[in-house]
Enzyme design. Structure first.
Site, mmCIF file in Angstrom:
data_model
loop_
_atom_site.group_PDB
_atom_site.id
_atom_site.type_symbol
_atom_site.label_atom_id
_atom_site.label_comp_id
_atom_site.label_asym_id
_atom_site.label_seq_id
_atom_site.Cartn_x
_atom_site.Cartn_y
_atom_site.Cartn_z
ATOM 1 N N HIS A 20 40.828 -15.204 -61.144
ATOM 2 C CA HIS A 20 39.441 -14.731 -61.138
ATOM 3 C C HIS A 20 39.176 -13.961 -62.425
ATOM 4 C CE1 HIS A 20 35.900 -13.544 -58.436
ATOM 5 N NE2 HIS A 20 35.625 -13.027 -59.621
ATOM 6 N N HIS A 22 36.131 -14.063 -65.590
ATOM 7 C CA HIS A 22 34.876 -14.642 -66.066
ATOM 8 C C HIS A 22 34.873 -14.748 -67.589
ATOM 9 C CE1 HIS A 22 32.476 -14.530 -62.289
ATOM 10 N NE2 HIS A 22 33.343 -13.592 -61.966
ATOM 11 N N ASP A 24 32.375 -15.051 -69.639
ATOM 12 C CA ASP A 24 31.365 -14.202 -70.264
ATOM 13 C C ASP A 24 31.599 -12.715 -70.005
ATOM 14 O OD1 ASP A 24 30.836 -14.750 -67.589
ATOM 15 O OD2 ASP A 24 28.674 -14.635 -67.792
ATOM 16 N N GLY A 182 27.111 -14.023 -58.482
ATOM 17 C CA GLY A 182 25.863 -13.285 -58.598
ATOM 18 C C GLY A 182 25.712 -12.329 -57.437
ATOM 19 N N HIS A 209 32.411 -16.243 -54.240
ATOM 20 C CA HIS A 209 32.296 -14.788 -54.316
ATOM 21 C C HIS A 209 31.767 -14.294 -52.962
ATOM 22 C CE1 HIS A 209 32.700 -15.073 -58.687
ATOM 23 N NE2 HIS A 209 32.685 -13.747 -58.759
ATOM 24 N N GLU A 212 32.389 -8.759 -51.550
ATOM 25 C CA GLU A 212 32.492 -7.767 -52.621
ATOM 26 C C GLU A 212 31.477 -6.657 -52.367
ATOM 27 O OE1 GLU A 212 32.311 -7.489 -57.510
ATOM 28 O OE2 GLU A 212 31.415 -9.195 -56.492
ATOM 29 N N ASP A 309 38.803 -10.039 -63.292
ATOM 30 C CA ASP A 309 37.361 -10.202 -63.133
ATOM 31 C C ASP A 309 36.680 -10.251 -64.497
ATOM 32 O OD1 ASP A 309 35.037 -10.674 -61.754
ATOM 33 O OD2 ASP A 309 34.752 -8.617 -61.068
#
Length: 371
Positions: A20, A22, A24, A182, A209, A212, A309
């Protein structure tokens, strides 16, 4: 035979697996600045690498997932061209390999990189080329790494089926799965059932996701209705576990803990939890590292995995995540070997390839450290 002391400086030696991470959320601050200059993007909140890194870290420390996600406006803004995507992907792989990561699944949302006129396919192909270049660079540097891609759909948008189709179209070229991401509140995973049904119909893997920011209902939907293979974060599964009176999150045993139906099915089905300790604190999913349920879940034999993350926003690496967990819960090399094998078992790579990395890379690497 004496093993290697587990210290901040030696953790880089441990072979690691990240599921996991990202794309970006892991840019180098200097790269953000350079790409912004090249592309004429003038909205960055700082004009030197150290100040920009500090801004990202502090802006992400709001305790709110929604505020946390706002920081991505700047990184996504400079990832709108083929050269930028290739560079960011290549540097991502180089940085992970330098930290001892031997297998990584990197995710990003192709739909967020279309502002300069790229197509979804052009975005995916640029990122895959960057990953391949990064793997080659890492191999030359003596740090071999295997990198695969997850394509993500934004849960507030309406392109999830299109992104799922993209995942299947590129699954033999480096894309191994699909994800939705998101803000969770107001955007349950069941809004995207068509995408998940398409993935299952095509024998393809996906993670969601969930758990969370929104809690147990999100986890329940992801499992019961969507059929997820893994849970992105899933940290709020702790809400369905009743611990013995007086239990401390740092205890070594939680004998007598009672699992509710959701927690029970997560453990019984060995559904992997993509836990991201530092990020979970930043977004307010947990109040502090001391209260993070990672240790509870690990001791109760859930399939826990350690993840970064967003390395830029959390100012972290896999080594730092290991270090923070070791400091908080007293883990040693054998514990991190178990968490790493958990992750490799849970990867969306083919079975024989997973087994080869476990037997030929991960276990020998930890055997050297354990002594």
């Amino acid at each position: 035979m004496t093993g290697t002391p587990l210290e901040s400086s030696t953790l880089v030696l441990a072979p690691k697996v990240v599921l996991h991470d990202h794309l970006d959320g892991g840019l180098r601050p200097a790269t953000v600045l350079d790409l912004a200059r090249r592309q004429g993007y003038q909205d960055l909140p700082a004009d030197d690498a150290d100040s920009l890194a500090r801004w990202f870290r502090e802006a992400a420390d709001s305790g709110s997932l929604e505020r946390y996600l706002e920081t991505f406006a700047h990184t996504v803004a400079v990832m709108q061209t083929v050269p930028a995507l290739e560079r960011v992907a290549r540097e991502c792989v180089e940085d992970l390999a330098a930290d001892g990561v031997v297998y990584a699944e990197i995710r990003y949302a192709p739909e967020q990189h279309l502002e300069a006129g790229l197509t979804l396919d052009e975005v995916v192909e640029a990122v895959l080329r960057g990953f391949a270049d990064g793997e080659a660079d890492a191999a030359r540097a003596g740090r071999p790494i295997v990198v695969r891609c997850l394509v993500t759909a934004m849960r507030h948008a309406a392109r999830s089926l299109e992104i799922a189709e993209l995942a299947v179209r590129y699954r033999d070229r480096g894309v191994v799965g699909f994800d939705i991401a998101g803000a969770e509140a107001g955007y349950p995973p069941t809004r995207h059932l068509g995408a998940f049904e398409f993935m299952r119909a095509n024998n393809s893997r996906f993670t969601i996701h969930a758990g969370e920011a929104f809690g147990l209902p999100s986890i329940h939907e992801a499992i019961a209705f969507c059929g997820t293979d893994r849970l992105g974060h899933g940290v709020r599964v702790i809400d369905d576990i009743t611990l013995p009176e007086g239990a401390d999150p740092a205890d070594e045993s939680f004998e007598g803990a009672v699992l509710g139906d959701v927690a029970g099915i997560v453990r019984d089905k060995r559904i992997p939890l993509e836990l991201c300790p530092s990020s979970n604190v930043q977004t307010g999913a947990v109040a502090s590292m001391a209260e993070h349920p990672f240790n509870v879940l690990a001791r109760l034999r859930f399939r826990v995995t350690v993840n970064t993350d967003n390395r830029l926003m959390s100012d972290t690496t896999m080594s730092r995540e290991f270090d923070r967990l070791a400091a908080q819960f007293g883990y040693g090399w054998s514990d991190f070997e178990r968490f790493t094998v958990n992750a490799m078992k849970s990867a969306f790579l083919h079975f024989d390839q997973r087994l080869a990395l476990i037997d030929d890379v991960i276990k020998p690497g930890y055997a050297t450290l354990i002594g």
